[in-house]
Design an enzyme around this catalytic site. Sequence first.
Site, PDB file in Angstrom:
ATOM      1  N   LYS A   1      -2.444  -1.657  -3.761  1.00 45.45           N
ATOM      2  CA  LYS A   1      -3.940  -0.958  -2.601  1.00 45.45           C
ATOM      3  C   LYS A   1      -3.516   0.462  -3.016  1.00 45.45           C
ATOM      4  CE  LYS A   1      -5.995  -0.185   1.854  1.00 45.45           C
ATOM      5  NZ  LYS A   1      -7.060  -0.683   2.596  1.00 45.45           N
TER       6      LYS A   1
ATOM      7  N   GLU B   1       0.498  -1.214  -0.166  1.00 41.73           N
ATOM      8  CA  GLU B   1      -0.131  -0.057   0.214  1.00 41.73           C
ATOM      9  C   GLU B   1       0.918   1.539   0.197  1.00 41.73           C
ATOM     10  OE1 GLU B   1      -2.188   0.949   3.607  1.00 41.73           O
ATOM     11  OE2 GLU B   1      -3.835   2.093   2.302  1.00 41.73           O
TER      12      GLU B   1
HETATM   13  P1  13P Z   1      -9.303   3.960   4.426  1.00 43.65           P
HETATM   14  O1  13P Z   1     -10.468   3.784   2.472  1.00 43.65           O
HETATM   15  O2  13P Z   1     -10.017   4.790   5.185  1.00 43.65           O
HETATM   16  O3  13P Z   1      -8.608   5.236   3.596  1.00 43.65           O
HETATM   17  O4  13P Z   1      -8.565   3.121   4.582  1.00 43.65           O
HETATM   18  C1  13P Z   1      -8.023   2.064   4.191  1.00 43.65           C
HETATM   19  C2  13P Z   1      -6.685   2.056   4.989  1.00 43.65           C
HETATM   20  O5  13P Z   1      -6.631   0.509   5.079  1.00 43.65           O
HETATM   21  C3  13P Z   1      -5.417   2.660   4.931  1.00 43.65           C
HETATM   22  O6  13P Z   1      -3.946   1.971   5.292  1.00 43.65           O
END
Ligand code: 13P
Length: 335
Positions: free
Chosen positions: A217, A175
């Site tokens: 992500k 991510e």
């Molecule tokens: P949000 O969808 O609230 O941005 O959170 C996703 C997430 O896992 C951030 O690390």
Amino acid sequence: MSELNSIALKILSDGKGILAADESTATMTKRLDSVKIPSTPENRLNFRETLFSSSSMAECIGGVILYDETIKQQSSKGKTIPELIISSKSIPGIKVDTGAKQLAGSTEEKITEGLDGLRERLKEYYKLGARFTKWRGVYNISRDYPSKLSIYSNAHALARYAAIVQEINMVPIVEPEVLMSGDHSAEDCYNKTSEVIEKCFEELILHKIDLRGVILKPNMILAGTDSKNKIEGEDVAKLTVKCLKKSVPSEVPGIAFLSGGQTEIESTENLNLINKYNDTKFIMSYSYGRALQQSALKKWSKNIKDIDSTQKVFNHRAKMNTLAAQGKWSRDLEN
Ligand code: 13P
């Protein structure tokens, strides 16, 4: 098909997405404070268990990302939380980074930590039932940022994390989140996000990651929250697909977006349009935290014993996002 590839595909198959319920205790306390509920271990568990035992889990939620506290908790029916998630044929996952800290050498930026002792923690999480993991790198945008230093050091940490995770036979969610805050244009977001993602894959390849067993992500491509030139709908979708098409190697099976501060409806609508414009082989689904939980949390805070009403709200959002992940959502379904 490798075992890791089949886990990744199972999490994201048939419009399923991921429930990101891995808020740290500090973040969860902020969320609970906002609805005036005391942040005790029992209340954190109660809200999360309410979501994890919803009927939409089986149909819509392919994986749940947990926080260290939750993966070790027992549900009210005597099952562990991973067992509860597995009972709806969903897969438990775990956030394994230990947070973003100040990046030495660039005081305005952050580096995500958590590599020390990671292998041992992963072995424990595997025994508890987790089959996938998450690590979030975070980047600011402005004229000078993200710096080369932040782009390189976060990509390097993400790749070292992913290598250890695959060694333990789990799927790493990679991510890299380019934040929405700021007055940058969508074009800036497009350019910086592309650079960030490309550097991540360069490092993942250097660290010999099996890309078929990775879920990316990313953020969607949006103008900053303070930008005067906001873009919407179709433009978000076209730029997001274009960015991922050029930056993500074709072996990656799936992409699951974060919501990043968009409203629930924006997150759903943009995901739906992304799927309409998706001319790649990547599955494009969701891994939402706030955009799946916000309304449910509000409802729950009115009466934490009224499980049915909270689940109804959560089931609706999960269903809307699962439709959007297949390009089958429309606004009239919201009513
Ligand atoms: P949000 O969808 O609230 O941005 O959170 C996703 C997430 O896992 C951030 O690390």
